[in-house]
Structure formats: structure tokens, C-alpha cells
Design an enzyme around this catalytic site. Sequence first.
Site, short mmCIF file in Angstrom:
data_model
loop_
_atom_site.label_atom_id
_atom_site.label_comp_id
_atom_site.label_asym_id
_atom_site.label_seq_id
_atom_site.Cartn_x
_atom_site.Cartn_y
_atom_site.Cartn_z
N ASN A 121 -14.78 -17.01 -50.97
CA ASN A 121 -15.05 -16.30 -52.21
C ASN A 121 -13.77 -16.20 -53.02
O ASN A 121 -12.81 -15.55 -52.61
CB ASN A 121 -15.59 -14.89 -51.91
N ASP B 80 -2.38 -1.86 -63.59
CA ASP B 80 -2.40 -0.97 -64.75
C ASP B 80 -3.78 -0.77 -65.35
O ASP B 80 -4.00 0.21 -66.08
CB ASP B 80 -1.42 -1.47 -65.82
N ARG C 62 -9.93 -8.77 -58.46
CA ARG C 62 -10.60 -9.54 -57.41
C ARG C 62 -12.05 -9.84 -57.79
O ARG C 62 -12.75 -8.97 -58.32
CB ARG C 62 -10.60 -8.76 -56.09
N LYS D 228 -5.40 -13.69 -70.79
CA LYS D 228 -5.13 -13.15 -69.47
C LYS D 228 -4.00 -12.12 -69.51
O LYS D 228 -2.96 -12.36 -70.11
CB LYS D 228 -4.78 -14.30 -68.52
N HIS E 286 0.59 -4.09 -70.23
CA HIS E 286 -0.30 -5.21 -69.92
C HIS E 286 -1.59 -4.71 -69.27
O HIS E 286 -1.72 -3.54 -68.91
CB HIS E 286 0.41 -6.20 -69.01
N HIS F 9 -1.91 6.38 -61.84
CA HIS F 9 -2.13 5.48 -60.71
C HIS F 9 -2.58 6.26 -59.48
O HIS F 9 -3.53 5.87 -58.77
CB HIS F 9 -0.86 4.71 -60.38
N ARG G 122 -2.11 -22.22 -51.66
CA ARG G 122 -2.61 -20.86 -51.83
C ARG G 122 -3.91 -20.63 -51.04
O ARG G 122 -4.80 -21.48 -51.04
CB ARG G 122 -2.80 -20.56 -53.31
N SER H 16 -12.14 -16.08 -57.33
CA SER H 16 -12.52 -15.68 -58.68
C SER H 16 -13.03 -16.87 -59.48
O SER H 16 -12.52 -17.99 -59.36
CB SER H 16 -11.32 -15.05 -59.40
#
Length: 654
Positions: free
Chosen positions: A525, A328, A412, A52, A27, A137, A443, A527
Site C-alpha cells: 500500500n 504541520d 500517508r 505539494k 508549509h 502539535h 525506497r 500513496s
Amino acid sequence: MAVLGVSGLFATETDDYDPSRFFAFYHDATACLVHNGRTLAAIEEERLNRDKHTNRFPINAIRACLDASGTDARDISHVAYFFEEAYTDQDIAREALDDPGMPLVPSRTLLHQRITEATGVDLSDRPTSFLTHHETHAASAFYDSGMSSALIVVSDGNGERDGICVFAGDGDGIRLLHAYNRSNSLGHFYTAVTKYVGYKNFDEYKVMGLASFGDRSVYRKLFSELYAFGPDGNYALANDRVVKTLIEEVGPPRRHDDPITRVHKDLAAAAQEAVERIGLHVIEHWLRRTGLTDLCLAGGVAQNTTLNGKLLKLPGVRRVFIPPSPHDAGAALGAAMIIDRRLHGRVHDVFSPTAYLGAPLGDDEHIRARLDAWGDFITYERPEHLERDVAAALAGGTVIGWTQGRAEFGPRALGNRSILADPRPAENRDRVNLMIKQREDYRPFAPVVTAPDAATYFELDGAEADHSYMGFVVPVREEHRAGLGAITHVDGTARVQALREEQNPRLYRLLKEFEAVAGVPVLLNTSFNNHAEPIVQSVDDAVTSFLTTGLDLLVVGPYVVQRTDTPAEALAKSRLEIPRFCQVVRTVDRHGENQVIIRTSRPNRRTPVSAVLAELLREGGRISDLPLAADEREELVREVRRLWDNRLVVVSPS
């Protein structure tokens, strides 16, 4: 000569590789270009194909990287992939067992074929490296940290064999110290709890936010019986028993439309505590064992910003770094970094001095041309004092979509593809959650603050960290919590972005102008996207999101955009098409015939549509071209609007 780093699977819109079969793997498909110690571009495919977390091969992202960096495809000297070759071949072969019609081609061949499709240049003669996933990574974090030596901890769902890998990084590169088997994966544990609580893959951040509302002690014993600590930083985690235990001891899993209860909050809190305890057990041991005082984290679990905040308080830790793209997508960049380091050594302290590595918005002329195309939907102007006027609007309660320059790399929004609002009124949190983002009301939202003022409003003591990328949850200073109600979570914390002027001069000016009228150099702030799409990329994406959310104003480059009062008429005149990741299908069963839109990637939802609209979408036409009565036309416009809100149709202005 540049190194091309790639993540993702080999599916495209037209081939036989069903991306939904690999939904949990490969993904966040991404392409990156690195040259002589510098990152030239890093772009996630989802921003361009609008699917997405897409795992389709990043054909569009490769093209966009070449365009953004001004690189000729023939100047790509090496290719780097984010998983080992044998592992990738075996993964595809396992899926082929369930689908005899699926082509079975070596991953190296597929990689070269797809790159040729993207670039028009055959690069199969270029050196091509398939790298160990967790090493990519680790590289993405350490090589952008600026640290001369560090402990590097990679934790995610899994690499080829491992759930956590611990590395040491220094001037000679990165070396593996220890690997924890994938059966003990913290990522898989958290995902299992996420699904039980009624969410899906990639929704782990929702559980992290929910955890602050729960009591950790209620299910502490239940979870503590699923893991045990051993000596030397070892542990055992019974991932194979997690779901069974929850169903037997707690009850059936929550469905996504069921209410969230105290049980779900307490489960989230206890699961978060378990991840923190295990993560700290591993990290503290290896800090003691190596004597290292600088720490880097990467992998999906490094997006657990609550855990990250606790690392800042660990005794003996001097600095902590988490890259802007620890998931990823960042592994594609890490793969390119590894090869570039082998070729050139350490050329600069960091590869990526900025996170704004994505595709550009376009120059002012391009922006104006695209806004003109949407003229039936919007009006716009170019104010003389953009930042001052926008700051005044924000202080007056306006919520704004803010789109500038090159997009951020990573999950982000860091001020170039952002929704901005006044951080002071607590009701702004509910307004943005419910009316604009259309997401759960619990949230939290992140603040962006001018870096010199960050410590005035947020507790940043403890280990030194780069707070530019929203990587850490920290306490809001108690005396400012009531005054920053929209960005202060229920537990008194915030996931802060501290912005230096040189990182984003226009956003910095906006913060200072807001301080002049509101008294604080802080903004909410989040997305710039709605619930059904990735973060916006283009001018058209920004206008679409503006028109289908409750945003008050849109700022695109130097232009301020408002809606017209004739949206239904404009929608009727627009060209309608099916998104790249959807199909319009006629189904026949014993109950009759239906027309549905089917997503060809996960989640594979079927959405019924009228026969008239189905035909229109197949042909790519306009409602205004159809011979409809007024009431029929109005109903069709309402149907299109519902589908547009959920990004199941593409609306192109007339």
C-alpha cells in the site's frame, strides 16, 4: 457552532505574498473544522491546489471543509491559528525587509481577509486565537490518543523559540514541562544532512530509508562530535557546524542527479543513529522524571518511523500514540482542538475516530459523470463482485490505483487514495518504484494487513500502539520475510498499517478476498500519486495519475477503469491549461528569446517550452485546433505528454 483551525501562510494565487520566500515556513497549509469534541473535516490545501507542501492560504481547503461537513460559514464561532501572533507578524516583517514592494499587513487582519475570501462571510468579529506552535502539535496527538494522561514530546524544525517541547497531558489539559532551544533542533539537523546527501526540504524520509543500507559506525565519530548529552535530559547539538563539518571532512555535497554511493548510505545511517540517540535520551529522561507510562509524539520528527519503532521497546512504556498527521497539517487540527476543549471540556475520548476526514470523492453518479468526461482516454465497468475481481487481478500481478470515499488526513495513504499491489514478489517493489512512482529504487513500501492477523506477520510486541496510521517501523517476522518480499525492507522491517474492519470495510473485504486467492491478508500500500504531485484527491486527479504512470488498472468507487488504445488522439483533442502554481513567461537574454514555464512556488524551476505550446497554454486551447502538419502535431503531443507527466500542464478532456 464550529471552530475553524488554520495553518499556512497568507499567499494566494493573485496577491503579492511570494510563497517561495516562505518555503521552509508555514508549509502544509490546512483547514480543519471541529465541533463539540468531534473533528468534522480536516483537509490539506495541497490536495486541492495540487502544489505539494503548499504554504498558500488554505482557501480551497476551508471551502471543502464546509462542504464535506455540511457546515454554514456563519456557524463558525471561533478561529484558531497554529502560530503565535507576534511571531507571525515578525516573520512577515523580516521577509518584507528584502522586498520593499511586499505589503506589510498585521497577520490578524490578513487571516480575516483570507477567510472572508474563502467563505464570503466576514468573520472578523469572531474570537480569533493565535496559539503556540508546539502546543498545537501536542494537542493534535494527546486529544486523539484516548489516553487519560501521557507524556507528550513535540519535535520538529522549530516552533517560535523551541526545537523540542515536552508536555504532560491529563484531564485538565496540556502543560509545558520543558523546552529545548531551536538551536538544538533535531529537525534542522536531519534536514541539513538531507540536503547534503542531495535531497531537498521534505525529503527527510528518503534519508531514513537510505539509512538501512549504510554502516552506522563509519561516520559515528564525526556526528558524535557535533552533540553532547547533559544531565536531566539536556543536550547540545551544534547545528551551525553540521554542513561545514560534512564539507570539510567528507567532501562536496551530492547533486540530485549524482549516483548514491556507499558514503551517502553510511552518512544517512550515522545521522539516523544520532537522531535516535538524542531523541531517546530526551524521552527516557522525561518518562523517568514524570513516572508517566503513556507516550504521545507529534511534529515533523514524529514522522521518523524508525525512531518510533524503537520507542515500542523502551522499558516502562505502556502505550505509544502518533496521530495520522503529526506534521504541520496536524497543527491546524490541534489549534482547533485547544479552543474546542476550552469551550466544551472533554466531550469524547477522541476528537477523530477516523483518519478519513478529507474531501469526498463524490457519489456514484458524480464519479460516473467524470469518468464519462474522460471517455476518449478510458473505458470503465461496474463489476458485480468488485473486491473479489480486484483481489484476483492483484494476485495475478496487476498494480492498481484504488480511490474511495473521503480522503485520508495526513501524509500517508491509508486505503482511500492508494496504489495497491501483491506484497509477495520482491520485483513488485522495483516495478512500483521505478515504473509507476518514478522514484529511487531503494525506497521501501508499506504493507496494509487485517488487524487480527497483523501479529502473525509482524513483530508487534512491546508497548501497545495504534498501528492504523503507518506510524511505526517494526520487524517482519523472519519466517514471512521471503514471502513478503515487496514490503520487507533490506533490514527486515516494514512500516505497517493494521486495518480494523470498521475503519474501512471495503478495503478490509479486499484484503480478505486477496487472502482467499493468495494466502495472505496483506497488500503493498503506497500513496496514489507520481513523483511530481501530492496524493490524488478527485476523480480527475486519479484518472490523470493513472494515465501518466505505469498502473495497470484504476478503481474509482465501484468502477474499474482501463485505458483506451488512442491516447495521442485523445490528448490532441483535450483542453490545455497552465497549473495554478505556474506561469508561462517569455524571457529575452543575450542568447535570444525563450518561452518557459516557471513554478511560482518552490522549487522555482524553469522548464523550456515551444513557442506554439506557450501560446496555446496562454489561451487555454487544444492541439487539434491548430493548423499543423502531421509530424508537427505528433511532436507537440509528445511535448505535452512530457509536461503532463511532470504536472506542468493541466489536461481537461474534450
